[in-house]
Design an enzyme around this catalytic site. Structure first.
Site: not given
Ligand code: UD1
Length: 438
Positions: A39, A132, A137, A322, A414
């Site tokens: 990540n 997902c 997401r 995670d 992955r």
């Molecule tokens: C990253 C990690 C993933 C981990 C997650 C949380 C990578 C490639 N993946 O995913 O393994 O599980 O952080 O630690 O680094 N959200 C919104 N709107 C957005 C974006 C996020 O509402 O535009 C929400 C999501 O639904 C979730 C929260 O914010 O509830 C955190 O998600 P986020 O930190 O963005 O996760 P990822 O970056 O997708």
């Protein structure tokens, strides 16, 4: 793709799929090296799009997701190679600005190219990632961030179509209402080449974001505050090629500690960063696991039976979502009743019915799992729908009585490089087998 010289991801025989056959009951003993962080590598690879010239990222794991990001970059015109866990990429000339559905649908992190493309090329067309396995997401925060930097953003036939204003992106004050790793990373990358100053508030503090900021700083970006909730970026006109060491994978480290813990083992973990794992160590200690932390290694000594504990997932420095599935597997065999509260992805519990097939006693109510530890799980045919659920099922298989056959191991490929070989190296009875597909 030019220059790819690592073993290609396994191609399954027609009609066949890979599975893991695991026979439980072996105590893990020996030394386990930890790989580079997936990540952190993925956003750094995307960030290379901001840099004309040849950049190198060392300690990049050989994983399906990394191969996918390599393909996304190649589609955009960046030339890359991947010798010996070092990803070399030359993004001098980008030939197009579209990340297609074919690739993005296999890996949500492809959205990391949005910010760099907008900043460098002034335009981007990136397929919207779908939902997902464990629920929706959204990417609204990524899009809002780009809009605040001055971009016009539209959704068109499943694609995000974004265009920077004449003269390029402009620095802005961006306060996220949710802490998002991906949105923080995307805005961080875009803002490095924006005109003026950008301030990100409620920024994600994850070590992977700090690593991304450090990578960009090494390339000449002006960034302060990474690792805190306020990151300030002073835009620069261009970045220069960089050679950078990726950080170790804290989720893989946590998974390996859990593998030692669940088998009552004694393992020496090499290359992990203990400072990235503080709260994870605390929960392991609650369960009776002991650590001797040295400069280059972490010695792990597990009790003969783990004790139950409570975990609540939260953004860093809180307990990582995670590792939630992995801890659910540990609690399934611990003494007493454990409680797992998932605050980031409330539906991320697809492993629960599968663990139950192995004899785990888990009651799920809303986003809280209550686990009554049982002395012995039993091997079963299980399947998984995502990466971290798969690792939980592997761990359960390591202690279950008899044989476990885990289907759909492409999920685990992955995120963990050759996990079966490495676990076998410390005594696990696990092998990859090819079975008839569904
Ligand atoms: C990253 C990690 C993933 C981990 C997650 C949380 C990578 C490639 N993946 O995913 O393994 O599980 O952080 O630690 O680094 N959200 C919104 N709107 C957005 C974006 C996020 O509402 O535009 C929400 C999501 O639904 C979730 C929260 O914010 O509830 C955190 O998600 P986020 O930190 O963005 O996760 P990822 O970056 O997708």
């Amino acid at each position: 793709m030019p220059g790819v010289d690592h073993p290609p991801p396994r191609v399954e025989k027609r009609g066949n799929v890979d599975a893991f056959r695991i026979v439980g009951g072996r105590r893990l003993e020996g030394t386990l090296p930890v790989s580079g962080a997936k990540n952190a590598a993925l956003p750094m690879m995307a960030a290379a799009l901001l840099i004309p010239g040849r950049s190198i990222i060392h300690n990049v794991p050989h994983l399906r997701d990394v191969v996918t990001m390599h393909k996304v970059l190649a589609e955009l015109g960046a030339r890359g190679g991947y010798p010996n866990h070092s990803f070399e990429v030359d993004a001098t000339e980008l030939t197009q600005v579209q990340a297609s559905w074919d690739l993005v649908r296999t890996m949500r992190a492809s959205i990391y190219v949005l910010g760099p493309l907008l900043a460098r090329m002034g335009r981007a067309k990136v397929s919207l990632p779908g939902g997902c396995a464990w629920g929706p997401r959204p990417v609204d925060l990524h899009l809002r961030g780009m809009e605040l930097l001055g971009a016009k953003v539209e959704l068109d036939h499943g694609y995000i179509v974004a265009e920077a204003p004449a003269g390029g992106l402009r620095g802005a004050h961006i306060a996220f209402d949710i802490s998002s790793v991906g949105a923080t990373g995307n805005v961080l990358m875009a803002a490095t080449l924006a005109r003026g100053t950008t301030v990100i508030e409620n920024a994600s503090r994850e070590p992977e974001i700090v690593a991304l900021a450090d990578f960009l700083i090494a390339a000449g970006a002006k960034i302060q505050g990474q690792g805190t909730t306020t990151i300030t970026i002073d835009g620069v006109s261009s970045l220069s090629p960089v050679e950078f060491d990726n950080i170790p994978d804290r989720i893989e480290a946590g998974t390996f500690i859990a593998a030692a813990a669940i088998t009552g083992g004694q393992v020496n973990l090499v290359g992990a960063r203990p400072d990235h794992l503080a709260i994870v160590f605390e929960r392991f200690r609650d369960m009776g696991v002991r650590f001797a932390i040295e400069a280059q290694s972490i010695q792990i000594e597990a009790p003969s039976r783990l004790r139950a504990t409570r975990i609540t997932t939260a953004p860093y420095p809180g307990f990582p979502t995670d590792l939630q599935a992995v801890f659910l597997a540990l609690l399934s065999v611990a003494e007493g009743t454990g409680v797992v509260t998932e605050t980031i992805y409330p539906d991320r519990f697809t492993h629960v019915p599968e663990l139950a097939r192995m004899g785990a006693d888990i009651v799920l109510s809303d986003h809280v799992a209550t686990v009554r530890g049982t002395a012995q799980l039993s091997g079963a045919l299980v399947t998984s729908t995502d990466l971290r659920a798969s690792s939980a099922l592997v761990l359960a298989g390591l202690v279950a009585k008899g044989e476990t056959l885990l289907h759909r191991v492409y999920h685990i490929d992955r995120g963990y490089e050759r996990i079966e070989d490495r676990l076998r190296g410390v005594g696990a009875n696990i092998e990859r087998v090819s079975i008839a597909g569904p």
